[in-house]
Design an enzyme around this catalytic site. Structure first.
Site, PDB file in Angstrom:
ATOM      1  N   CYS A 192       0.799  -1.223   0.008  1.00 51.78           N
ATOM      2  CA  CYS A 192       0.062   0.131   0.016  1.00 51.78           C
ATOM      3  C   CYS A 192       0.811   1.499   0.019  1.00 51.78           C
ATOM      4  O   CYS A 192       0.614   2.056  -0.605  1.00 51.78           O
ATOM      5  CB  CYS A 192      -0.811   0.047   1.339  1.00 51.78           C
ATOM      6  SG  CYS A 192      -0.056  -0.024   2.737  1.00 51.78           S
ATOM      7  N   HIS A 239      -5.849   1.929  -4.023  1.00 53.98           N
ATOM      8  CA  HIS A 239      -4.765   1.463  -3.211  1.00 53.98           C
ATOM      9  C   HIS A 239      -4.535   0.082  -3.571  1.00 53.98           C
ATOM     10  O   HIS A 239      -5.070  -0.650  -4.350  1.00 53.98           O
ATOM     11  CB  HIS A 239      -5.436   1.387  -1.729  1.00 53.98           C
ATOM     12  CG  HIS A 239      -6.613   0.664  -1.250  1.00 53.98           C
ATOM     13  ND1 HIS A 239      -6.761  -0.423  -0.469  1.00 53.98           N
ATOM     14  CD2 HIS A 239      -7.761   0.579  -1.941  1.00 53.98           C
ATOM     15  CE1 HIS A 239      -7.864  -1.122  -0.477  1.00 53.98           C
ATOM     16  NE2 HIS A 239      -8.663  -0.500  -1.674  1.00 53.98           N
ATOM     17  N   HIS A 287      -2.312   0.990   6.762  1.00 48.19           N
ATOM     18  CA  HIS A 287      -2.470   1.030   5.413  1.00 48.19           C
ATOM     19  C   HIS A 287      -2.736   2.361   4.803  1.00 48.19           C
ATOM     20  O   HIS A 287      -3.302   3.448   5.516  1.00 48.19           O
ATOM     21  CB  HIS A 287      -3.805   0.449   5.204  1.00 48.19           C
ATOM     22  CG  HIS A 287      -4.347  -0.093   3.703  1.00 48.19           C
ATOM     23  ND1 HIS A 287      -3.541  -0.719   2.993  1.00 48.19           N
ATOM     24  CD2 HIS A 287      -5.111   0.499   3.046  1.00 48.19           C
ATOM     25  CE1 HIS A 287      -4.025  -1.138   1.954  1.00 48.19           C
ATOM     26  NE2 HIS A 287      -5.117  -0.364   1.854  1.00 48.19           N
TER      27      HIS A 287
END
Length: 214
Positions: free
Chosen positions: A99, A171, A153
């Site tokens: 990510c 993402h 994340h």
């Protein structure tokens, strides 16, 4: 369209870049960090990040080329090119990403140098606390898979409903690779933490499709 925008960006860089960049990096106007941290630029401007976060000059704001060149649009076009690419822990692209590596790679294409982890990325730029004020290109951060820790994340906002604060983001997800997701999806809704803005403020609204506004 993406190629055309990049060509326009390059043209204006040649014509205006040198003088504009030099004038906007004058040491009297941009306090230098001690020690220097991450270098970054927004097409025609370049600075050193202060230790308390990114303070970007945005050359396009209020400029005659604003209608032709928008760094957020170009950034999202770049991000979309990698849809479907696989997730790999520590992956920095371009064949596979994690990510933070994905966010770093996309921003790097436009001259930004970001750290390679979600935690240090979450300290850059300007904090956006009201989700209704999110804009295209903002970084959004979530807790990790356990849902009990800190930042784990990173995603990049692509659209937002300014009446509700619901947003879509792109993402690199662990199970699927590079995809679009919505902030209303249960997994992300309960893990959302914060957002940071590295680009300048936009004057246009990137509306979320009506069917996904709730």
């Amino acid at each position: 369209m993406a190629v055309k925008r990049k060509a326009i960006a390059f043209l204006f860089l040649l014509v205006y870049g040198c003088g504009a960049a030099c004038s906007q990096t004058d040491s009297n106007r941009v306090p230098m960090a001690t020690p220097p941290v991450w270098a970054a630029n927004n097409f025609l401007s370049s600075i050193i990040l202060p230790t308390d976060g990114l303070q970007l000059f945005n050359f396009r704001n209020g400029n005659l080329i604003e209608s032709l060149l928008d760094s957020a649009d170009l950034l999202i076009e770049e991000a979309k090119l990698h849809l479907g690419k696989p997730y790999r822990y520590g992956g920095k692209g371009p064949k596979a990403f994690d990510c933070a590596g994905f966010a770093r790679y996309v921003y790097m294409k436009f001259g930004f140098t970001l750290p390679g982890g979600s935690v240090p990325q979450s300290r850059l730029g300007r904090s956006i606390t009201d989700r209704k004020k999110l804009q295209r290109g903002d970084l959004v951060f979530f807790q990790g898979r356990s849902g009990t820790g800190g930042v784990g994340h990173t995603g990049i906002v692509t659209e937002v409903d300014t009446s509700t604060g619901v947003f879509r983001f792109i993402h690199a997800a662990t199970s699927t690779g590079v995809i679009y997701s919505y902030s209303t999806e249960p997994y992300y809704a309960k893990r959302y933490l914060c957002a940071r803005r590295l680009l300048g403020d936009r004057k246009t609204v990137d509306a979320l499709p009506r069917k996904r506004r709730h």
